[in-house]
Design an enzyme around this catalytic site. Sequence first.
Site, PDB file in Angstrom:
ATOM      1  N   ARG A  39      -1.767  -1.078   8.646  1.00 35.35           N
ATOM      2  CA  ARG A  39      -1.072  -1.922   7.671  1.00 35.35           C
ATOM      3  C   ARG A  39       0.383  -2.046   8.097  1.00 35.35           C
ATOM      4  O   ARG A  39       1.079  -1.038   8.278  1.00 35.35           O
ATOM      5  CB  ARG A  39      -1.161  -1.332   6.257  1.00 35.35           C
ATOM      6  CG  ARG A  39      -0.341  -2.107   5.227  1.00 35.35           C
ATOM      7  CD  ARG A  39      -0.550  -1.618   3.813  1.00 35.35           C
ATOM      8  NE  ARG A  39      -1.827  -2.076   3.284  1.00 35.35           N
ATOM      9  CZ  ARG A  39      -1.986  -2.690   2.100  1.00 35.35           C
ATOM     10  NH1 ARG A  39      -0.928  -2.957   1.345  1.00 35.35           N
ATOM     11  NH2 ARG A  39      -3.170  -3.034   1.686  1.00 35.35           N
ATOM     12  N   GLN A  56      -6.517   5.947   4.414  1.00 35.74           N
ATOM     13  CA  GLN A  56      -5.189   5.510   4.837  1.00 35.74           C
ATOM     14  C   GLN A  56      -4.315   6.749   4.980  1.00 35.74           C
ATOM     15  O   GLN A  56      -4.086   7.466   4.000  1.00 35.74           O
ATOM     16  CB  GLN A  56      -4.560   4.553   3.828  1.00 35.74           C
ATOM     17  CG  GLN A  56      -3.229   3.997   4.325  1.00 35.74           C
ATOM     18  CD  GLN A  56      -2.499   3.168   3.309  1.00 35.74           C
ATOM     19  OE1 GLN A  56      -1.886   3.725   2.396  1.00 35.74           O
ATOM     20  NE2 GLN A  56      -2.535   1.853   3.442  1.00 35.74           N
ATOM     21  N   ARG A  83      -4.025  -4.817  -7.860  1.00 34.62           N
ATOM     22  CA  ARG A  83      -3.900  -4.861  -9.328  1.00 34.62           C
ATOM     23  C   ARG A  83      -5.100  -5.494 -10.015  1.00 34.62           C
ATOM     24  O   ARG A  83      -5.479  -5.084 -11.109  1.00 34.62           O
ATOM     25  CB  ARG A  83      -2.611  -5.592  -9.714  1.00 34.62           C
ATOM     26  CG  ARG A  83      -1.357  -4.768  -9.429  1.00 34.62           C
ATOM     27  CD  ARG A  83      -0.081  -5.560  -9.686  1.00 34.62           C
ATOM     28  NE  ARG A  83       1.105  -4.753  -9.513  1.00 34.62           N
ATOM     29  CZ  ARG A  83       1.673  -4.457  -8.356  1.00 34.62           C
ATOM     30  NH1 ARG A  83       1.131  -4.925  -7.239  1.00 34.62           N
ATOM     31  NH2 ARG A  83       2.765  -3.709  -8.287  1.00 34.62           N
ATOM     32  N   SER A 127      -7.510  -2.336  -2.187  1.00 32.95           N
ATOM     33  CA  SER A 127      -6.274  -1.956  -1.522  1.00 32.95           C
ATOM     34  C   SER A 127      -5.857  -0.541  -1.916  1.00 32.95           C
ATOM     35  O   SER A 127      -6.168  -0.077  -3.017  1.00 32.95           O
ATOM     36  CB  SER A 127      -5.164  -2.941  -1.923  1.00 32.95           C
ATOM     37  OG  SER A 127      -4.041  -2.820  -1.081  1.00 32.95           O
ATOM     38  N   PRO A 128      -5.161   0.163  -1.028  1.00 30.39           N
ATOM     39  CA  PRO A 128      -4.663   1.499  -1.378  1.00 30.39           C
ATOM     40  C   PRO A 128      -3.736   1.444  -2.588  1.00 30.39           C
ATOM     41  O   PRO A 128      -2.854   0.580  -2.658  1.00 30.39           O
ATOM     42  CB  PRO A 128      -3.903   1.932  -0.127  1.00 30.39           C
ATOM     43  CG  PRO A 128      -4.477   1.111   0.976  1.00 30.39           C
ATOM     44  CD  PRO A 128      -4.831  -0.204   0.356  1.00 30.39           C
ATOM     45  N   TYR A 130       7.890   2.904   4.889  1.00 31.25           N
ATOM     46  CA  TYR A 130       7.557   4.295   5.184  1.00 31.25           C
ATOM     47  C   TYR A 130       7.913   4.619   6.640  1.00 31.25           C
ATOM     48  O   TYR A 130       8.515   3.816   7.343  1.00 31.25           O
ATOM     49  CB  TYR A 130       6.090   4.568   4.868  1.00 31.25           C
ATOM     50  CG  TYR A 130       5.712   4.261   3.428  1.00 31.25           C
ATOM     51  CD1 TYR A 130       6.674   4.252   2.415  1.00 31.25           C
ATOM     52  CD2 TYR A 130       4.404   3.956   3.076  1.00 31.25           C
ATOM     53  CE1 TYR A 130       6.334   3.958   1.098  1.00 31.25           C
ATOM     54  CE2 TYR A 130       4.059   3.653   1.765  1.00 31.25           C
ATOM     55  CZ  TYR A 130       5.024   3.652   0.773  1.00 31.25           C
ATOM     56  OH  TYR A 130       4.681   3.351  -0.517  1.00 31.25           O
TER      57      TYR A 130
END
Length: 357
Positions: free
Chosen positions: A231, A101, A327, A24-25, A183
């Site tokens: 996303r 991304q 993570r 994941s980013p 965002y």
Amino acid sequence: MATLNLFSPLQIRGMTLKNRIAVSPMQQFSAVNGKVGHWHMVHLGSRAVGGAGLIITESLSVNKEGRSTHYDAGLWNDGQIAGWRTINKFIHEQGAKTAAQIAHFGSKGSRSHPNDGLQYLTPENGGWLTKSSSAVAPFNNMSLPKELSLRGIQKIRKDFSTAALRAVAAGFDAIELHAGHGYLFHQFYSNIINQRTDKYGGSFENRIRLLVETAEEIRRIIPQTMPLLVRLSAVDYLEDERAWKIEDSVILAGILKQIGVDLITASAGGFVFLDKARVYPSYQVPFAEKIKAEASILTGAVGAITEAAQADEIIASGKADLAIMAREFLRDPYFPLHAANILGAKVDVPFQYKRAF
């Protein structure tokens, strides 16, 4: 038909992933003038050595005012391409694929470095004037932005398109639009933020217009074999009748599919911090499952995915097509190799590491 599992290949347009495990980013706040360096090579390269099928970059800002901090990586100028070419070449040599991304943080930008608390920086203190759908800042983690003019909106669309072309030049295999986590795109499609009265505000169709137009343009200019991912924040996680809901995400995902988007990563939230009591293993997976089932589009699942059997069940049960992890990859860059041992899957291990697997 063979039963799918975590180590089944996945075809997305012209891109074939060797497994269903994606990195994941994760923002690294380690770029200099938007350029990536040795840290990014080791950070992303080690996950490729560790067996990930797809590696998605941190959010790459499409212009300087769209950054979160001064330390964000970007694709807002041609000088930022070369570093990614080098990283992509190494990742490809390990048999993994890469997705860029691209993003604009809107009113969640102009922040200090995490070591300084990610505090909002005023223009007088080294920050910049942020831009958003509307001049509102209802939550603590947002600055008071300037409302984008129609001309400003068109410029941002152009910035996304140009960044996408730079991603192609840099050797990425796919592009992902970050339209979640509070965002800029999210600041347009959520009624919580968007208070506009022109063609980019008000109705559902107007609020999703910027994202749809941007995706349409990028789909038109990148190679037809190149996957386009998005996303989304599937829900706002707010007890407000105006809040974005999973039903909205299903409709939006269906529209995005029609214009050539290939996969939706179903994340959530972004305007407020989620109560930790609501965070548990696979807590966001039902969003990906619902979007996949009702919009008939490939999905990536996120949300406290940390165990091999857990990730495998997500794929085998058909809840999602990718298990996207953040993570756990920070704790264990070699998660896919360890998961293969646990699940009894046969995978290629770099010859340099075979003595350990």
